[in-house]
Scaffold this active site. Structure first.
Site, mmCIF file in Angstrom:
data_model
loop_
_atom_site.group_PDB
_atom_site.id
_atom_site.type_symbol
_atom_site.label_atom_id
_atom_site.label_comp_id
_atom_site.label_asym_id
_atom_site.label_seq_id
_atom_site.Cartn_x
_atom_site.Cartn_y
_atom_site.Cartn_z
ATOM 1 N N HIS A 1 -7.282 0.955 -2.597
ATOM 2 C CA HIS A 1 -6.193 0.197 -3.217
ATOM 3 C C HIS A 1 -4.993 1.096 -3.522
ATOM 4 O O HIS A 1 -4.206 0.822 -4.431
ATOM 5 C CB HIS A 1 -6.659 -0.484 -4.520
ATOM 6 C CG HIS A 1 -7.833 -1.389 -4.346
ATOM 7 N ND1 HIS A 1 -7.711 -2.749 -4.131
ATOM 8 C CD2 HIS A 1 -9.167 -1.123 -4.338
ATOM 9 C CE1 HIS A 1 -8.920 -3.287 -4.016
ATOM 10 N NE2 HIS A 1 -9.808 -2.314 -4.132
ATOM 11 N N SER B 1 17.637 12.914 9.758
ATOM 12 C CA SER B 1 18.708 12.249 9.031
ATOM 13 C C SER B 1 20.059 12.766 9.483
ATOM 14 O O SER B 1 20.217 13.953 9.778
ATOM 15 C CB SER B 1 18.547 12.470 7.522
ATOM 16 O OG SER B 1 19.660 11.933 6.814
ATOM 17 N N LYS C 1 16.142 17.171 6.667
ATOM 18 C CA LYS C 1 15.121 16.129 6.553
ATOM 19 C C LYS C 1 14.430 15.923 7.900
ATOM 20 O O LYS C 1 15.086 15.845 8.939
ATOM 21 C CB LYS C 1 15.750 14.823 6.094
ATOM 22 C CG LYS C 1 14.741 13.744 5.678
ATOM 23 C CD LYS C 1 15.465 12.544 5.069
ATOM 24 C CE LYS C 1 14.505 11.580 4.383
ATOM 25 N NZ LYS C 1 13.519 11.013 5.295
ATOM 26 N N GLU D 1 6.200 6.625 13.760
ATOM 27 C CA GLU D 1 7.063 5.443 13.690
ATOM 28 C C GLU D 1 7.200 4.787 15.063
ATOM 29 O O GLU D 1 7.161 3.555 15.186
ATOM 30 C CB GLU D 1 8.433 5.852 13.150
ATOM 31 C CG GLU D 1 8.388 6.288 11.688
ATOM 32 C CD GLU D 1 9.641 7.022 11.229
ATOM 33 O OE1 GLU D 1 9.833 7.160 10.016
ATOM 34 O OE2 GLU D 1 10.430 7.463 12.093
#
Length: 462
Positions: free
Chosen positions: A191, A321, A327, A334
């Site tokens: 969870h 980025s 970054k 993805e």
């Protein structure tokens, strides 16, 4: 000398102009004119499969005396050139075309007929060519059996030659990574909250097992794909067929593909339904669902690197980025997630097209063919990239794993057999409210005995 831009050919609807050097003919040109829809053509594996079918049919018909030797040999040579990809630029029919794939089958017949006629000495603009697309190239066939068969051949080859090896590569990479990371202890999570300790390698072994199960599931689809209805002709009745044609054409297809294709148990079932493509895309959808789970897990485990879980580090493949210097994002994960979303959408397209079967045929086979083959290609490429650019380079952040594990409130689970569930719950609650470790609370309450400390050793919990 005047350069000719066009020639004229005839079909049952009359005369039509065709680019002079095109190997396709009148019916292909009509389809090109009629279906200016997407600009997407049928993929190379499908063109290859059609070439295999035409070469195999010509071989069988030649052996049975239904084709003369010069014409049969010329058709086989032209078909083998199609198999090799020599004439791909002449396969122009849009994916979204006339039902059942008649336009594409005629595209194939015309290219092979014109090339075979050329081999026999005819010019492309000859008015009476030696090889006819229907009478010779399409002999003993119909679009309804050959197009359907081409779906099965190209999909089976795609699975055997590309997707299943890519899945095996991924399974092996995950298994190797599991072994490498097995010494690292960490907190489990359910969870998205603290759970009992585990080994980082155990987490990865679960991923490897999932991919193994999916490989077996997808491999199981081959049994249905290996059933091909060559000789069923228009509706499965084998009309206009020599009694020895089917075994001969089956043998030739098997020799050319090195795969065990066979006549289906019921020819009418094959002609009426697209169950093998539906079964296959369902398995690919299931694979996509599991891949989304795995890649999402890896994104969570690598999140940060300062403000997330940061238990693993992914290989850096590109800047992440345009505004935040330095970054780096989980780009490969993805990409894989996006591919999987596309596969899930593709399953809907094939399932709804599968519902369009009416009576003796499904007229939406072209979109089924394209979507299935594109799915196999996308997944094969994505999985290979996932392995080489991500999985192989994953590293554990052992210090971070230990930090989270020692802070986990679920360590108190090991105390339940000794202290009971209620007291263990109170200790966990106090640790949470006071932002302390389980050990700190036990010590402050005078409960940290040598036996209890041994029970809290995470290595004894995994």
């Amino acid at each position: 000398m005047t350069f000719k831009q066009f020639r004229k050919e005839k079909d049952p609807l009359g005369e039509i102009k065709i680019p002079f050097h095109a190997y396709y003919g009148a019916q292909t040109q009509r389809a090109v004119d009629n279906f200016q829809i997407s600009g997407i053509r049928m993929p190379r594996p499908f063109i290859k499969a059609q070439g295999i079918i035409k070469a195999s049919a010509a071989t069988a018909n030649l052996e049975l005396g239904k084709l003369s030797e010069p014409i049969g040999i010329a058709i086989i040579q032209a078909s083998e050139e199609v198999i090799a990809g020599k004439w791909d630029e002449h396969f122009l029919v849009d994916v979204y075309q006339a039902g059942a794939g008649t336009s594409f089958n005629m595209n194939t017949n015309e290219v092979i007929a014109n090339r075979a006629s050329e081999i026999l000495g005819d010019a492309l603009d000859s008015s009476n060519k030696k090889v006819h697309p229907n009478d010779h190239v399409n002999l003993s066939q119909s679009t309804n059996d050959t197009y359907h068969t081409a779906i099965h051949i190209s999909a089976a080859e795609g699975l055997v030659q590309h997707l299943l090896p890519a899945l095996s590569q991924l399974e092996q990479a995950l298994h190797k990574k599991a072994e490498e990371l097995m010494p690292i202890l960490k907190s489990g999570r359910t969870h998205l909250h603290d759970a009992v300790p585990m080994r980082l390698g155990q987490e990865f072994s679960g991923y490897a097992g999932t991919i193994r199960d999916m490989s077996q599931r997808i491999e199981g689809c081959l049994g249905s794909l290996y059933n091909i209805g060559m000789g069923g002709n228009a509706i499965g009745t084998k009309i206009n067929l020599h009694p020895e044609y089917i075994p001969k054409v089956m043998k030739e297809i098997c020799q050319r593909t090195k795969l065990p294709f066979q006549e289906p148990p019921n020819m009418f079932t094959f002609m009426q339904n697209t169950n093998a493509p539906i079964q296959t895309i369902m398995a690919l959808k299931e694979l996509a669902i599991h891949l989304i789970k795995i890649t999402s897990d890896l994104r969570l485990l690598s999140s940060g690197p300062r403000t997330g879980l940061a238990e693993i580090t992914l290989p850096s493949v590109q800047p992440g980025s345009t505004i935040m210097p330095g970054k780096v994002n989980p780009a490969i994960l993805e990409m894989t997630h996006m591919v999987c979303c596309q596969i899930i959408g593709f399953e809907t397209a094939i399932s709804t097209a599968g519902m369009a079967g009416q009576l003796e045929i499904n007229v939406l086979m072209p979109v089924i063919a394209y979507t299935l083959l594109h799915s196999i290609e996308l997944l094969s490429n994505a999985l290979s990239t996932l392995v080489t650019k991500c999985i192989n380079g994953i590293q554990a952040n052992g210090d971070k794993c230990q930090e989270w594990m020692e802070a986990s409130l679920s360590l108190v689970t090991a105390l339940s057999p000794t202290m009971g569930y209620d007291l263990a719950s109170q200790i966990g609650k106090q640790a949470d409210e006071e932002n302390k470790t389980i050990k700190q609370v036990l010590k402050e309450n005078g409960l940290l005995t040598e036996e209890i400390e041994k029970k809290l050793d995470p290595r004894k919990m995994v």
